[in-house]
Design an enzyme around this catalytic site. Structure first.
Site: not given
Ligand code: DGL
Length: 253
Positions: A7, A38-39, A69-71, A148, A180-182
């Site tokens: 995302s 996206y979450g 992205c896990n989501t 972000e 979550c990759t973030h």
């Protein structure tokens, strides 16, 4: 050419591991910054974006796709595989299995977006790999947006991290999965709160190993990186040093 997408900036944590595992490969990284986060979106909205980006990357010559992205993986990896049966697709799922194998206390936690936290895929992963383990799933709204916006020094973020993580530690959780990759970029802040009482579990290196196995047959590239974003592509390049990924900048084509 390997296509990697998320995302926004989060998937850069996976890209860094991929570049380390496959230094000669060429990569295209796509950040869907017009639609981040996206979450908090529905599965249908996420699927539409994943299919559009996957199609775009395939059209640009990518012969392996990494959903960083896990989501997006939870909501749409099956649809993406069905749409591109000839292209191998690697998804990212929270490291429930390694956490369940490593825990000494029998208590683990997963930090994830709201969408991943309630996904059927995560709950199946827990049923399949964490039998007999106490798994706490903690949705963390807003964390990905802080990453972000590169607002990593925001005291409001630090206090929300402490508010969510302290109770987990108090319950004896000794493995905390970054779902979550973030959140890989929040590891220093998380570790400040954790203070050695638990270990973070990040699957970026495991994802990179899986991509390396699947990329065996692909032609070698020149170690180049193409950056794309659905909004403000210039911010992506500028974010690299802010996220301690300045070493990727010389690869950018
Ligand atoms: N980086 C993504 C993940 O791994 C999603 C963050 C978001 O857009 O909400 O879950």
């Amino acid at each position: 050419m390997i296509g990697v997408f998320d995302s926004g900036l989060g998937g850069l944590s996976v890209l860094a591991a991929l570049v380390q595992a496959l230094p000669q490969a060429d990569f295209r990284y796509y950040a869907d910054t017009a639609h981040v986060p996206y979450g908090n979106k529905s599965d249908e909205q996420i699927q539409r974006r994943v299919l559009a980006i996957g199609g775009e990357l395939a059209g640009m010559g990518c012969d392996l796709l990494v959903v960083a992205c896990n989501t997006a993986t939870a909501a749409a990896v099956q649809a993406l595989r069905a749409a591109h049966p000839s292209i191998p697709v690697v998804g990212v799922e929270p490291g429930i299995k390694p956490a369940a194998q490593e825990t000494r206390s029998g208590r683990i936690a997963v930090l994830a977006t709201e969408s991943t936290a309630k996904s059927a895929r995560l709950h199946k992963l827990i049923r399949d790999h964490a039998d007999g383990i106490d798994v706490h799933v903690e949705p963390c709204p807003g964390w990905a947006t802080h990453v972000e916006m590169l607002q990593l020094d925001d005291p409001a973020l630090a206090s929300d991290i402490a508010r969510r993580v302290e109770p987990l530690l108090a319950q004896g959780v000794d493995r905390i999965v970054l779902g979550c990759t973030h959140y890989s970029f929040l590891a220093p802040l998380l570790n400040q709160v954790i203070g050695g009482r638990a270990r973070l579990v990040d699957v970026a290196d495991a994802v990179a190993r899986q991509a390396r196995r699947l990329s065996d047959h692909l032609p070698h590239g020149g170690g180049r990186l193409h950056l794309h974003a659905s909004a403000h592509p210039e911010r992506l390049y500028a974010a690299l040093p802010r996220l301690n990924l300045g070493h990727l900048a010389p690869r950018v084509a």
